[in-house]
Write a protein that holds these residues in place. Sequence first.
Motif, PDB file in Angstrom:
ATOM      1  N   GLU A  10       0.986  -1.752  -0.291  1.00  0.00           N
ATOM      2  CA  GLU A  10      -0.118  -0.443  -0.136  1.00  0.00           C
ATOM      3  C   GLU A  10       1.005   1.306   0.400  1.00  0.00           C
ATOM      4  N   ILE A  11       1.821   1.916   0.545  1.00  0.00           N
ATOM      5  CA  ILE A  11       2.510   2.627   1.010  1.00  0.00           C
ATOM      6  C   ILE A  11       3.168   2.443  -0.672  1.00  0.00           C
ATOM      7  N   SER A  12       4.441   1.412  -1.120  1.00  0.00           N
ATOM      8  CA  SER A  12       5.140   1.408  -2.535  1.00  0.00           C
ATOM      9  C   SER A  12       4.005   2.431  -3.867  1.00  0.00           C
ATOM     10  N   ASP A  13       2.371   1.302  -3.650  1.00  0.00           N
ATOM     11  CA  ASP A  13       1.432   2.028  -4.717  1.00  0.00           C
ATOM     12  C   ASP A  13       1.261   3.397  -3.900  1.00  0.00           C
ATOM     13  N   HIS A  14       1.280   3.749  -2.916  1.00  0.00           N
ATOM     14  CA  HIS A  14       1.170   4.625  -2.672  1.00  0.00           C
ATOM     15  C   HIS A  14       1.409   6.297  -3.555  1.00  0.00           C
ATOM     16  N   LEU A  15       3.517   5.939  -3.113  1.00  0.00           N
ATOM     17  CA  LEU A  15       4.552   6.438  -3.552  1.00  0.00           C
ATOM     18  C   LEU A  15       4.852   6.640  -5.682  1.00  0.00           C
ATOM     19  N   GLU A  20       5.960  10.393  -9.438  1.00  0.00           N
ATOM     20  CA  GLU A  20       6.071  10.612 -10.942  1.00  0.00           C
ATOM     21  C   GLU A  20       7.861  10.433 -11.166  1.00  0.00           C
ATOM     22  N   GLU A  21       8.480  11.256 -10.248  1.00  0.00           N
ATOM     23  CA  GLU A  21       9.341  10.944 -10.650  1.00  0.00           C
ATOM     24  C   GLU A  21      10.552   9.450  -9.700  1.00  0.00           C
ATOM     25  N   LEU A  22       9.850   8.996  -9.102  1.00  0.00           N
ATOM     26  CA  LEU A  22      10.309   7.957  -8.846  1.00  0.00           C
ATOM     27  C   LEU A  22      10.279   6.854 -10.261  1.00  0.00           C
ATOM     28  N   ILE A  23      11.955   6.370 -10.186  1.00  0.00           N
ATOM     29  CA  ILE A  23      11.532   4.892 -10.955  1.00  0.00           C
ATOM     30  C   ILE A  23      12.526   4.160 -10.018  1.00  0.00           C
ATOM     31  N   TYR A  24      11.983   3.571  -8.908  1.00  0.00           N
ATOM     32  CA  TYR A  24      12.307   2.562  -8.335  1.00  0.00           C
ATOM     33  C   TYR A  24      12.231   2.281  -6.760  1.00  0.00           C
ATOM     34  N   ILE A  25      10.958   1.559  -6.240  1.00  0.00           N
ATOM     35  CA  ILE A  25      10.634   1.546  -4.620  1.00  0.00           C
ATOM     36  C   ILE A  25      11.065   0.264  -4.616  1.00  0.00           C
ATOM     37  N   ASP A  26      11.614  -0.356  -3.463  1.00  0.00           N
ATOM     38  CA  ASP A  26      11.970  -1.835  -3.067  1.00  0.00           C
ATOM     39  C   ASP A  26      11.587  -2.226  -1.224  1.00  0.00           C
ATOM     40  N   GLY A 102       5.471  14.474   1.673  1.00  0.00           N
ATOM     41  CA  GLY A 102       3.891  15.041   1.358  1.00  0.00           C
ATOM     42  C   GLY A 102       3.081  13.939   0.903  1.00  0.00           C
ATOM     43  N   ALA A 103       3.586  12.933   0.147  1.00  0.00           N
ATOM     44  CA  ALA A 103       2.921  11.631   0.430  1.00  0.00           C
ATOM     45  C   ALA A 103       3.191  10.610   1.046  1.00  0.00           C
TER      46      ALA A 103
END
Length: 183
Positions: A10-15, A20-26, A102-103
């Motif tokens: 849920e946190i990673s989907d929200h981020l 939109e600048e993020l290209i990698y969440i892990d 902020g997110a």
Amino acid sequence: MSIKGVVFKEISDHLEAQVEELIYIDKDRGQVEKENIVMVPKPAVLISFMRFEWSDIGNGIKEGKGAVRVRVICENYAESYTGSIDQELALAFFDLNEKVDGALEGLSGTKFSELKKVADEDDLDHNNIIVTVYEYETTITDDTKANCSKMIKVDAEPIVKYVAKENLPERQVNIQSDFVVKM
């Protein structure tokens, strides 16, 4: 899916939707400490669960209070010193950090309470890679072990008491039958 898996997702989907600048969440697996930090696509966010203290709130449900650590990682070769021709570019990572914060600030989900920022810090030992560490307090509700089979099923029959019409209180005189069922 596990409770922490649900919270992470849920946190990673929200981020992903909000920044939109993020290209990698892990999931943070120590990528920042390892020599392969250069291999992590940037800008990135790494998420980890810090210490959670758990208490039983009943019926197999537990509540864990603790912190979620979020590392914002970006690459920056510009110079931020006063008078630098690319100072604005060098300080642009602050904008990304603010978007991520902020997110996340106030975000809650199906299994976790509102995220509340309790700390942030620059992690400085990465050459031209800037890592900003945020910590958010939250409470996770783990109901995976809630088990209805622990409840006892009771087959109860109502107690029926018949009262003759002449023994009824005055306010119920307009009853048409000879008997009244009271529970």
